[in-house]
Every structure is written in structure tokens, then in C-alpha cells.
Design an enzyme around this catalytic site. Structure first.
Site, short mmCIF file in Angstrom:
data_model
loop_
_atom_site.label_atom_id
_atom_site.label_comp_id
_atom_site.label_asym_id
_atom_site.label_seq_id
_atom_site.Cartn_x
_atom_site.Cartn_y
_atom_site.Cartn_z
N LYS A 90 0.29 -2.45 -3.46
CA LYS A 90 -0.50 -2.05 -4.63
C LYS A 90 0.23 -0.99 -5.45
O LYS A 90 0.27 -1.06 -6.69
CB LYS A 90 -1.85 -1.53 -4.17
CG LYS A 90 -2.78 -2.60 -3.60
CD LYS A 90 -4.08 -2.01 -3.10
CE LYS A 90 -5.00 -3.09 -2.55
NZ LYS A 90 -6.27 -2.55 -2.02
N SER B 92 -11.80 -3.03 -2.08
CA SER B 92 -10.96 -1.93 -2.55
C SER B 92 -11.16 -1.60 -4.02
O SER B 92 -10.60 -0.61 -4.50
CB SER B 92 -9.49 -2.27 -2.30
OG SER B 92 -9.10 -3.41 -3.02
#
Length: 844
Positions: free
Chosen positions: A767, A724
Site C-alpha cells: 500500500k 482497511s
């Protein structure tokens, strides 16, 4: 005999020879044999018997003591292995010098003069001598020597010094302690030391005798008890009052009333027959009886009645847990399906009963041989033997996945409370043996059922809520794979006939509501995961943690620490400070510990009369809990070239990270640091390849690729992995190579390909929550993660600008300062013209 003499040396290993003592000695070393021969050849046959300091083969003067005994060689017996000789100690000697002589050692020896008391009739000395003789006689008696032998030996010695040497030569002490006695020239001191050793041996023998008496007494009591029990058993049998027989008959009656299956009934009857044919005192009888008792304690037909009131269940879940709305909805859906299925089964049972009654009425007037046959003469279908596939489908097995401390276990307990079922929890963390699940076979000593059957015994009902905690932490060893053993347990198509190795017969687990919990779904084997329905628990927002602390954690800690709201009040700001500066987690476990610590410190001040009550604010939190324990990352204050802000997620929650890139003179090498995993390294290489491929469009000079590029992700002690960080690495690389700064107020996450596509990633909610805590106001996400935004609370969405991208060009237009995307072209501000000119480049 002269005052000094030169005589051969006889080194002694682990032996000390005393004057006036005759002792047999074995010799086999060549040098020792030569010394003995030299002594035998002399007129007086004297030899200096001295002990070695260490038990070594090669003797040197340094390895011998200085004081020894001048002894006379008596009888000698020669053999193949050496000599056996009898030595009689004459007197103590001091070796003035050791010398090598014709292959053996000889010594210049001076007689050691003993220090005798000036007054032999001194009262203290006489008392000491008498006490030593009495204790020596007592020691001889306790050692098992005949009294006449002891008296004869002691009567033959009247000199105190000779008496001390005689006792020293025969008591069992270490060679070093014997040497100390030999070197003690004072007769009085030697007697005192000998008395200490003799008294110690007498004490040890007394203790041994006491222990022997206790053991014999205990064994006697056990034998007496055994005999009395046998007599009591015989008496009870004569009177017809056999307690064991009554207990066994009660066990037999309990087993006969159990609704066992056919296989289980056969096994129980077989074991009952075996136990009736063997002695009750035999080991096999105890094993069989333990097995039958385990069978009797299992809930073969006992069930708890389900309470499937959805309104009550929802109230219980809301009462026990704050937030977790998605989880609550899934649990209520599960309970709703159970409720409808139960109602449907009840209607079908009622209809079947009415149909059976109607058939019975129709066939009642018929009195022919075909009364029980159908209209066509065929027998009616048996009741309850329909196709198994026609049964209602069994409920799913739930898997709660999420970070520690988010309420997985407590939600399972709330489900049991809402359904009115018993609750059983077993922890599978660290289980490495298949027998933990399936049990041990009865052929092993100490065999027992596995944890599943043991849990069913604990529940006492056939349909409990059964929590399998930490199912992702199962281990594998040479003793088997417990995860594979769980496949049968968690398969609704098979667990109606689960067979534990100990029981050896099927047990129905189909009515059990199994709930498993895990932190890392990746650690669960695929076949096991396929049997469960995943319910994800995400981390709490700071606002949710504040409500949980106010509603649940703080009141609980007040009660546990003997406080109440009048004595301790904590402001919302203080709780928020505890969350931000003292905890770093997705759940609330550490937060509760910190609140407990705060309550304990306040309780101490109140108990010591320093204060009567306290209201804790932000400053009070820092004063009580000390310096902050958590130092999370904060958004950068200004734009920098080669520095991009990424986002990451761990079981402890989400946060931001900085990706730094820099160029230097070199040979076009790519240097990666920061404990990056293989996948992150591949993302860095993909970002560099993309930049090289689109160098012209990104205003990167081709000469820049001849330099080394160094990519570093701070917190080098922490391993990092995952795809990511692709957008963040691409932004940092492009910024470092082009010289354009990356924006400091925007965080990004997403996997990239060589063609510049942005692929979806996981952990979006965590996140973004971490980015918001760090002060980020804008985020870049993959377009395919748009659906994940529904999991975010409205208060987070209202404060955040979210950009969804499909191509890396779109992402760079957002993450690079001064860049815009216009009709497929990326436009950068030209720093050489102070922003007055613009240069258009096509990206992708």
C-alpha cells in the site's frame, strides 16, 4: 382418352412414380382410400399419382407438386390398416387445377408432351444414350445384380425417354431429385441428368470397393504378422532365445535388488507369483507388468548428495535473484539448520560405531553361552531401534506466498541448485480429483500413479526439491478433495509411509524437500496451511524493478531476439518509463513482456535495414510501444470537501483510491455505490455511527443527519472488499457533514470500531509503495502496524512522512485540513471568522 381429364388424386409421401414403371404403393389415409375407391369405380381406373412437397399428414392443393404421373390401378389388396395396390405409370400429367370432391382431392390433368430431339440419329444424342445404357449396366453389375437380369431389363426398353424413366425409378436418389427428373420434359436433358446420377453411384461403389479391399488387405497383413510372430516366438523358445523371458528376468532381478520395505516386498513377490502363473498375452499380465515396472523405476534407495555450503548457496541466490533479502535470509537459515543437523547426525553415527566396537572387544574373550548377553544376563539393546521421538526433528515444509511474477518458482529452483538436488515441479492449479495426488487403483482400466509418485519417478532420487505450484488453486468436486489428499504428503510425521492408490504400498517421502507456492493464502484450507511454514514474497519497488530489468530481463530478451548491447541500448529512464506507464504489477512478468516487445520491434527494423543500431530513451519507448497502457491514480491537486484518499492492495500491487461522500435532501438514508463488499459496507456504517455519536465534537449540525448520505468509491466496475478503508470512509463522511475539507496530500488506511479505535491491517508495504508512486507524501497507519515499516526500503522511508495512530480522533486531526489535536481535544479552524477564531471540541 381425352386431352384433359378429371381424375382422383393419390398423394405420395417420399415417393415419385415414373411413366412405364410399375410400383407397389401402400395407402392408409381416409382421403387417399376414398380417392382409390373412386378410381376403381371408374371405367379406365386412372389416378393422378403426385408427390407431396412435404411429408405431412393433412394434404392440401398447395402441398402437392403440379407435375405427376397418370397411373392405372392394378391389383388391390385390402387390409385392416388400409390398402396395398400396384400402380403402373402411363404418362406424365400436369395438374391444371386441384378440387375437393366428396372427401378426397381430384385434379383436372393435361398430358405433358415430351420434347424429343428433331433428329433421333444425332451423333451427340446417340452417344449420350449409349453411354447412359452402358453406365446403367455397369451400375447393375456393381450392385450385385445378375448380368442376365440386367441385360433382360435393358433389352426390354428401346425408347430413350422410357429408358431414362426406368433408370430414374430404380436408382437411389432423394425424392426431390426424382421430382426434378420427372419434371424434365426434354428427353436429352433427362438422359444427361440420369447419366450424372448413375455415374455418381458407380463412383461411390468403386470407392467402397477400394475401402473394402484396403481393410481386408490390412487385416490380412495383421493376421500374417501375428502368425509370423507366433512362429518366431516358437523358434526362439526352441533355440532358448526368448526375448520376453529375458526382459522379465531382468525386471525380476532389478526388483530383487531394490531396498524395498517389508510391505512393498510382500506385494512385489505376490505380483511376481501371479504373473508367472498366467499367460503373458492376457490383459491381467500386462497390468501386473506395468505395475512392476513402475515399482522398479521408483527411487527406493537412490539419493543425491547434499551440498550445504552456505557461502555458495548465498552466491547462487544473489546471482539468480535481486532483492528479496528476507526470503533469502529464511532460505539460508533453512540450509544452515540442515547443515548442522547433518553434522550432528554424522557425529552421533560415529560415536555409536565406536561404542559398538568397544562392546565387541569387551565381549570377545567370553566364550560362554552368554557371550551376547549383558553383564546382568539380559540381551543387549538392538541397534537402530530407538524411540522414534528421539530422532532429529524433520525440516519444515515451506510455503511461498506472494503476487504473481515475484520469483517464487525461480527461488525454489535456485534452492535445488544450491543444494545439488534434483528439481521437480507439478502444477496443482485446477486439480479437482483426489486421484491427481493419490493415483487410481489398479482395478481401473488405464490406472496410473498420482502426480506425487510420478514426480518421484521423474526426479530419479529419493530426496529431490519438489515444488507444488499454485497450491491455492486446488478445486473440489464429487471425485474428492485433492487438498485433503495433500495432508498426508505435507505432514512430516506421516509422509514417510505415503501410500499411493496405484502402488498400494508405502513410499518414503520424508527426505523430499517440499516447497509450495500460492498467490492467495486465504484460499488454502486451514489444516493444510497448518502443515507449512509461510514465507511471504512482497512486491518489488520501482527501483528494484529497474535493477532486475537491467540485470536479468533485458539481457535475456536481447539473447532471445538475436540482439546484443551494441545493437540495442536502453536507458534507465526508458526502463523506468516502461515500468510506470506500461505495467501495473507487483512482480516483473509483464515488464519482461514489454521489454521483449520493444526488442522485437527494434530487431525488425534492424533486419529490414532501416537502422543498424538503436538507443532507446523515454521518447523512444513511447514511439515503439505506443500509447501508455496503465493509468494509475495520482494524488489530488487540492483539498476537497467529502473526498479522502485511501490505500488498497491486490496481488498486482498497491495503489491509492478516493472515497467520496456527499449529502442531499432525503430521509437519513445511507447510499453506498462502487461495488462495495459487505465488509466495506459495514465500515461505512461504522463511520457514520461514529460521526453521529460525536457530532457536537466534530462541529456537525444535527440537522445534517436528516439528509441522505451517499458514499461512492470510484472504479465502479471493480469489486472492492476489506476493512482497511475505515479511516478513509470516516474522513470522507466527517468532511461532508462538517463542511471542512480533507487533505489531498495524505493517504490513510486502517480499520475502525464504533468507539473510534484504529485496528491493524495487512499489505502495508504494498500500500505504501503504491501511495508513493501516486505522489503521496504523508500516510496514516494504525499504531499496531509499526513493525511492518521494517519491510520498507530506506529510499521510500526517506521520502515519506508516516503517522501512527491508535484512535480515530488522532487520524482526523491529521487528515482534516485545519484540524489539530490538543490535550485530547480536536481543534478546527472556524471558517466563519476567516481563521481568526478557533473552537475546541473533545473527540472520543
Amino acid at each position: 382418352m381425352s386431352e384433359r381429364m378429371t381424375i382422383p388424386v393419390l398423394p405420395l409421401r417420399e415417393v415419385v412414380l415414373f411413366p412405364s414403371v410399375t410400383a407397389p404403393i401402400g395407402a392408409g389415409r381416409p382421403a387417399t382410400l376414398r380417392a382409390i375407391e373412386a378410381a376403381l369405380a371408374s371405367e379406365d381406373k386412372f389416378i393422378f399419382a403426385v408427390s407431396q412437397r412435404e411429408n405431412i399428414e393433412d394434404v392440401s392443393p398447395e402441398s402437392l407438386y403440379t407435375i405427376g404421373t397418370v397411373a392405372k390401378v392394378g391389383q388391390v389388396q385390402r387390409g385392416l390398416a388400409g390398402m396395398q395396390l400396384l400402380l403402373h405409370g402411363e404418362h406424365r400429367g400436369i395438374a391444371m387445377e386441384y378440387q375437393e370432391h366428396e372427401g378426397y382431392l381430384q385434379a383436372i390433368v393435361r398430358k405433358a408432351e415430351e420434347m424429343v430431339p428433331e433428329d433421333p440419329d444425332d451423333t451427340a444424342f446417340v452417344a449420350l444414350y449409349r453411354e447412359a445404357r452402358e453406365r446403367a449396366a455397369e451400375l447393375g453389375h456393381k450392385s450385385g445384380l445378375p448380368d442376365e437380369v440386367v441385360q433382360q431389363v435393358l433389352a426390354g426398353v428401346t425408347d430413350p425417354g422410357q429408358f431414362a424413366d426406368l433408370i430414374s425409378g430404380y436408382i437411389d436418389i432423394e425424392p426431390a431429385q426424382r421430382q426434378v427428373l420427372l419434371e424434365t420434359l426434354s428427353v436429352k436433358e433427362r438422359l444427361r441428368r440420369v447419366l450424372v446420377h448413375v455415374q455418381h453411384h458407380v463412383t461411390v461403389l468403386d470407392a467402397q470397393e477400394d475401402i473394402k479391399s484396403q481393410v481386408q488387405e490390412e487385416l490380412g497383413e495383421r493376421q500374417r504378422e501375428m502368425i509370423l510372430r507366433e512362429q518366431l516366438k516358437t523358434i526362439k523358445q526352441e533355440l532358448g532365445e526368448d526375448d520376453e523371458a529375458d526382459e522379465f528376468e531382468e525386471l525380476r532381478r532389478t526388483l530383487s535388488e531394490l531396498p524395498l520395505g517389508e510391505n512393498a516386498r510382500k506385494e512385489v513377490d505376490r505380483e511376481l507369483g501371479r504373473i508367472s502363473r498366467i499367460s503373458r498375452e492376457s490383459m491381467e499380465s500386462q497390468v501386473i507388468r506395468t505395475f512392476l515396472e513402475n515399482v522398479a523405476e521408483l527411487p527406493w534407495g537412490t539419493r543425491s548428495e547434499d551440498h550445504l555450503d552456505l557461502a555458495q548457496a548465498e552466491a547462487i541466490l544473489d546471482e539468480d535473484h535481486y532483492a528479496l533479502q528476507d526470503v533469502k535470509d529464511r532460505v539460508l537459515e533453512f540450509l544452515a539448520v540442515r547443515q548442522l543437523r547433518n553434522e550432528s547426525e554424522a557425529r552421533e553415527a560415529e560415536a555409536s560405531a565406536e561404542a559398538a566396537a568397544a562392546r565387541s572387544e569387551e565381549s570377545a574373550p567370553k566364550e560362554s553361552a552368554g557371550d551376547e548377553a549383558g553383564e546382568d544376563g539380559s540381551p543387549p539393546p538392538p541397534v537402530g531401534t530407538g524411540n522414534e521421538d528421539d530422532k532429529a526433528p524433520k525440516g519444515p515444509i515451506l510455503l511461498f506466498v506472494g503476487p504473481p511474477g515475484v520469483g517464487k518458482t525461480s527461488v525454489a529452483k535456485s534452492i535445488a541448485r544450491a543444494m545439488g538436488r534434483e528439481y521437480v515441479r507439478i502444477s496443482l492449479g485446477g486439480a479437482r480429483d483426489e486421484a491427481d495426488i493419490r493415483g487410481h487403483r489398479r482395478t481401473y482400466v488405464g490406472a496410473m500413479p498420482g502426480r506425487i509418485i510420478a514426480g518421484m519417478k521423474q526426479a530419479g532420487t529419493k530426496n529431490p526439491v519438489f515444488l507444488l505450484d499454485e497450491v491455492d488453486k486446488l478445486g473440489v468436486s464429487f471425485q474428492g478433495d485433492p487438498a485433503s489428499a495433500l495432508l498426508e504428503v505435507l505432514d512430516p510425521a506421516q509422509n514417510d509411509s505415503f501410500t499411493d492408490h496405484y502402488l498400494g504400498v508405502p513410499f518414503d517421502l520424508s527426505e523430499v524437500l517440499f516447497i509450495a507456492t500460492a498467490n492467495f493464502i486465504e484460499n488454502i484450507p486451514g489444516p493444510l496451511l497448518d502443515r507449512m511454514e509461510v514465507v511471504e514474497f512482497s512486491g518489488y519497488t520501482d527501483r528494484e524493478k529497474l535493477h532486475i530489468a537491467r540485470r536479468y530481463l533485458l539481457p535475456r530478451q536481447l539473447i532471445e531476439n538475436g540482439l546484443d548491447r551494441e545493437r540495442l541500448t536502453v536507458t534507465d529512464e526508458a526502463i523506468a518509463e516502461s515500468i510506470a506507464a506500461y505495467t501495473r504489477e507487483a512482480g516483473v512478468r509483464q515488464l519482461e513482456r514489454e521489454l521483449g516487445k520493444l526488442a522485437r520491434k527494434v530487431a525488425r527494423r534492424i533486419a529490414s535495414d532501416e537502422i543498424t543500431s538503436m538507443s532507446v530513451d523515454v521518447e523512444g519507448v513511447r514511439d515503439i510501444l505506443g500509447r501508455p497502457k496503465v493509468h494509475p491514480e495520482h494524488a489530488a491537486e487540492h483539498d476537497q470537501v467529502g473526498v479522502a484518499t485511501g490505500m488498497y492492495y491486490t496481488p498486482a500491487g498497491g495503489d491509492i483510491m478516493f472515497v467520496e461522500a456527499s449529502t442531499m435532501r432525503g430521509k437519513s438514508d445511507l447510499v453506498l455505490t462502487g461495488q462495495l463488499g459487505d465488509i466495506m459496507k459495514e465500515s461505512a456504517r461504522a463511520a457514520l455511527t461514529y460521526a453521529r455519536t460525536h457530532a457536537a465534537a466534530l462541529q456537525i449540525d444535527e440537522e445534517m443527519f436528516e439528509r441522505d448520505i451517499h458514499i461512492h468509491v470510484p472504479a465502479g466496475a471493480v469489486p472492492k472488499e476489506g476493512p482497511s478503508a475505515g479511516i478513509a470512509m470516516a474522513t470522507a463522511v466527517v468532511s461532508a457533514l462538517s463542511g471542512f475539507p480533507a487533505r489531498h496530500d495524505i493517504a490513510m488506511t486502517g480499520e475502525i470500531t464504533l468507539r473510534g479505535r484504529v485496528l491493524p491491517i495487512g499489505g502495508v508495504k504494498e500500500k505504501i509503495l503504491g501511495a508513493v508512486r501516486a505522489g503521496i507524501t504523508s500516510v496514516v497507519l494504525p499504531k499496531e502496524n509499526e513493525a511492518d515499516l521494517e519491510d520498507l526500503p530506506s529510499e521510500v522511508l526517506d521520502t515519506l512522512e508516516i503517522h501512527l495512530v491508535e484512535e480515530l480522533g488522532e487520524a482526523l486531526a491529521l487528515t482534516m485540513r485545519g484540524a489539530t489535536l490538543h490535550e485530547g481535544r480536536l481543534l478546527f479552524a472556524d471558517e466563519q471568522t476567516d481563521g481568526a477564531g478557533m473552537s475546541a471540541r473533545l473527540v472520543g
